[in-house]
Design a protein around this motif. Sequence first.
Motif: not given
Length: 161
Positions: A55, A58-59, A62-63
């Motif tokens: 997780r 992924q963040l 993406d960020q």
Amino acid sequence: MPNLELDILGEVPAELDVAPTRRVFLALVAELPALAPAMVAVGGVINLALVDDERVRQLNRDQAGHDYATDVLSFSYVEDGGEPIDGVVGEMVISLETAARQAAQAGTSLAEEVALLALHGVLHILGYDHQGEAGQIAMQEVQRRLMSQVGYSYREFVWQD
């Protein structure tokens, strides 16, 4: 005392003692007028989610555009003059998997590592940065002092962009 709260979202694993995180956060709040004077008037909630490496990777991808797991990510809604969103001034995620590895390497407990990472994330939300040497020194000093103040061990941070 300034009105800044920490809300731990979701389930906390039974083996994780969050008392150190709460103690360090309260020590930070007590010093908020000196650490981040602008936040005293703002107040609000900082949300914390405890996640896994997948997780947080992924963040991070993406960020921030970084395709790897990291220990803590923070997102501030109040930097650069922003306003809290429904009373939330910022959010952070901590990877418990990465925290566990770092705790083992540092010879400390997972609870103390999570407390340190939460402190680091909150400092980012309050506007601290470690992009340059001066920022690294300032964050290191605050983290060392607050962890020691509440009786926890401190490990030097390894700075990543």
